[in-house]
Write a protein that holds these residues in place. Structure first.
Motif, PDB file in Angstrom:
ATOM      1  N   ARG A  51       0.839  -1.206   0.000  1.00  0.00           N
ATOM      2  CA  ARG A  51       0.000   0.000   0.000  1.00  0.00           C
ATOM      3  C   ARG A  51       0.870   1.251   0.000  1.00  0.00           C
ATOM      4  O   ARG A  51       0.574   2.240  -0.674  1.00  0.00           O
ATOM      5  N   ALA A  52       1.945   1.196   0.777  1.00  0.00           N
ATOM      6  CA  ALA A  52       2.856   2.346   0.868  1.00  0.00           C
ATOM      7  C   ALA A  52       3.508   2.628  -0.492  1.00  0.00           C
ATOM      8  O   ALA A  52       3.680   3.790  -0.877  1.00  0.00           O
ATOM      9  N   GLU A  53       3.851   1.573  -1.225  1.00  0.00           N
ATOM     10  CA  GLU A  53       4.468   1.740  -2.538  1.00  0.00           C
ATOM     11  C   GLU A  53       3.486   2.391  -3.520  1.00  0.00           C
ATOM     12  O   GLU A  53       3.870   3.243  -4.325  1.00  0.00           O
ATOM     13  N   LYS A  54       2.231   1.973  -3.466  1.00  0.00           N
ATOM     14  CA  LYS A  54       1.209   2.557  -4.340  1.00  0.00           C
ATOM     15  C   LYS A  54       0.986   4.030  -4.014  1.00  0.00           C
ATOM     16  O   LYS A  54       0.844   4.861  -4.908  1.00  0.00           O
ATOM     17  N   GLU A  55       0.973   4.327  -2.715  1.00  0.00           N
ATOM     18  CA  GLU A  55       0.796   5.719  -2.292  1.00  0.00           C
ATOM     19  C   GLU A  55       1.973   6.580  -2.732  1.00  0.00           C
ATOM     20  O   GLU A  55       1.798   7.719  -3.170  1.00  0.00           O
ATOM     21  N   LYS A  56       3.183   6.013  -2.647  1.00  0.00           N
ATOM     22  CA  LYS A  56       4.368   6.756  -3.050  1.00  0.00           C
ATOM     23  C   LYS A  56       4.375   6.996  -4.558  1.00  0.00           C
ATOM     24  O   LYS A  56       4.762   8.068  -5.027  1.00  0.00           O
ATOM     25  N   ALA A  57       3.922   6.002  -5.324  1.00  0.00           N
ATOM     26  CA  ALA A  57       3.854   6.145  -6.780  1.00  0.00           C
ATOM     27  C   ALA A  57       2.855   7.234  -7.157  1.00  0.00           C
ATOM     28  O   ALA A  57       3.097   8.042  -8.060  1.00  0.00           O
ATOM     29  N   SER A  58       1.733   7.268  -6.439  1.00  0.00           N
ATOM     30  CA  SER A  58       0.720   8.288  -6.681  1.00  0.00           C
ATOM     31  C   SER A  58       1.259   9.675  -6.328  1.00  0.00           C
ATOM     32  O   SER A  58       1.030  10.651  -7.049  1.00  0.00           O
ATOM     33  N   GLU A  59       1.979   9.747  -5.222  1.00  0.00           N
ATOM     34  CA  GLU A  59       2.566  11.015  -4.785  1.00  0.00           C
ATOM     35  C   GLU A  59       3.626  11.490  -5.780  1.00  0.00           C
ATOM     36  O   GLU A  59       3.718  12.676  -6.095  1.00  0.00           O
ATOM     37  N   ARG A  60       4.415  10.545  -6.283  1.00  0.00           N
ATOM     38  CA  ARG A  60       5.449  10.877  -7.255  1.00  0.00           C
ATOM     39  C   ARG A  60       4.819  11.459  -8.535  1.00  0.00           C
ATOM     40  O   ARG A  60       5.306  12.448  -9.083  1.00  0.00           O
ATOM     41  N   LYS A  61       3.745  10.858  -8.972  1.00  0.00           N
ATOM     42  CA  LYS A  61       3.050  11.332 -10.165  1.00  0.00           C
ATOM     43  C   LYS A  61       2.478  12.725  -9.942  1.00  0.00           C
ATOM     44  O   LYS A  61       2.536  13.587 -10.812  1.00  0.00           O
ATOM     45  N   ARG A  62       1.948  12.957  -8.740  1.00  0.00           N
ATOM     46  CA  ARG A  62       1.367  14.259  -8.419  1.00  0.00           C
ATOM     47  C   ARG A  62       2.445  15.345  -8.399  1.00  0.00           C
ATOM     48  O   ARG A  62       2.265  16.420  -8.989  1.00  0.00           O
ATOM     49  N   VAL A  63       3.562  15.059  -7.738  1.00  0.00           N
ATOM     50  CA  VAL A  63       4.641  16.043  -7.634  1.00  0.00           C
ATOM     51  C   VAL A  63       5.243  16.334  -9.008  1.00  0.00           C
ATOM     52  O   VAL A  63       5.534  17.491  -9.340  1.00  0.00           O
ATOM     53  N   ALA A  64       5.419  15.290  -9.816  1.00  0.00           N
ATOM     54  CA  ALA A  64       5.967  15.478 -11.161  1.00  0.00           C
ATOM     55  C   ALA A  64       5.050  16.367 -12.000  1.00  0.00           C
ATOM     56  O   ALA A  64       5.519  17.246 -12.739  1.00  0.00           O
ATOM     57  N   GLY A  65       3.735  16.149 -11.850  1.00  0.00           N
ATOM     58  CA  GLY A  65       2.775  16.980 -12.583  1.00  0.00           C
ATOM     59  C   GLY A  65       2.806  18.422 -12.118  1.00  0.00           C
ATOM     60  O   GLY A  65       2.749  19.354 -12.932  1.00  0.00           O
ATOM     61  N   GLU A  66       2.911  18.621 -10.804  1.00  0.00           N
ATOM     62  CA  GLU A  66       2.989  19.977 -10.247  1.00  0.00           C
ATOM     63  C   GLU A  66       4.253  20.692 -10.722  1.00  0.00           C
ATOM     64  O   GLU A  66       4.226  21.886 -11.041  1.00  0.00           O
TER      65      GLU A  66
END
Length: 210
Positions: A51-66
Motif C-alpha cells: 500500500r505504501a508503494e502505491k501511495e508513493k507512486a501516486s505522490e510521485r506522479k502528483r509532484v511530477a505533474g505539479e
C-alpha cells in the motif's frame, strides 16, 4: 526580477529534491536496507508495504505533474542555464525535455533526440517548427533557418529512409526562409555516404535529384 529568479530557482530545487526522495530506485535501496535489519516480515507488514508503494507512486506522479505546471507557469522568471543544470544534475530526463519544449529550445530538443538515437523525433521537431511558424498568425520571432542547416548533414546521412524524410521536410519550407547554397554541403555528404554504401541504399531521392 533577480529576487523572483532566486525564489524560482529555490522552488525548482525543492521540487527536484522531493522527486528524488520519491524516486523508486532510492526507495528500493532504503527498503533493502530495512529488510536486512528485519529479516522476518509478516504478511500484514508486506501488505502494508504494498500500500505504501502505491501511495508513493501516486505522490510521485502528483509532484511530477505539479513541477511541470510550475515550469510552464514560471518559465519567464527562471534562468535557463541554471534550470537546465539543476534538472540535469538530478537525472530528470523527462522534465528536461518538458522544460526545453516550454521555452522553445528546439536546438536542445533535436540534439537530445539524436543523442538518444531518435532521428524520427528530431525530424518531427523540425517539421512541427516549420508548421507552427508558417501557420502562426503572429510571427513573434524570425525563422531559425540555422537549425535546418546545422542538422541536415546528420539527418541526410543517417539512413536512406531518414534522408528521404528530411528532404520532404526541407521541401515543405518556404524557399525564402532557406538558402539552398547553405544546404549544398549536407547533400554532398549524403551523396558521398551513399556512394560509399554507408547505410544509404538505392539511388538518390527524387527531391535530391531536383
Amino acid at each position: 526580477e533577480t529576487q523572483l529568479t532566486m525564489v524560482g530557482t529555490w522552488l525548482t530545487e525543492l521540487y527536484l529534491d522531493e522527486l528524488r526522495r520519491l524516486d523508486p530506485a532510492i526507495a528500493a535501496a532504503v527498503d533493502e536496507g530495512d529488510q536486512k535489519k528485519n529479516k522476518k516480515h509478516s504478511k500484514q507488514k508486506q501488505s502494508s508495504q504494498g500500500r505504501a508503494e502505491k501511495e508513493k507512486a501516486s505522490e510521485r506522479k502528483r509532484v511530477a505533474g505539479e513541477f511541470k505546471r510550475f515550469l510552464e507557469d514560471h518559465y519567464d522568471i527562471l534562468d535557463q542555464a541554471t534550470t537546465f543544470g539543476l534538472i540535469s544534475s538530478h537525472g530528470r530526463s523527462d522534465e528536461l525535455v518538458h522544460y526545453a519544449e516550454v521555452i522553445g529550445d528546439r536546438d536542445w530538443l533535436v540534439r537530445h533526440s539524436l543523442a538518444h538515437g531518435r532521428p524520427k523525433m528530431a525530424l518531427l521537431i523540425l517539421a512541427k517548427y516549420w508548421t507552427r511558424f508558417s501557420t502562426g498568425k503572429k510571427k513573434k520571432s524570425s525563422f531559425d533557418s540555422d537549425l535546418f542547416y546545422k542538422y541536415a548533414p546528420h539527418l541526410l546521412t543517417h539512413s536512406q529512409k531518414i534522408a528521404e524524410q528530411m528532404v520532404t521536410t526541407l521541401a515543405r519550407v518556404d524557399k525564402k526562409f532557406l538558402d539552398p547554397a547553405k544546404l549544398i554541403p549536407a547533400f554532398v555528404r549524403y551523396e558521398t555516404a551513399r556512394r560509399a554504401g554507408r547505410g544509404l541504399e538505392g539511388g538518390p531521392h527524387e527531391g535530391i535529384r531536383s
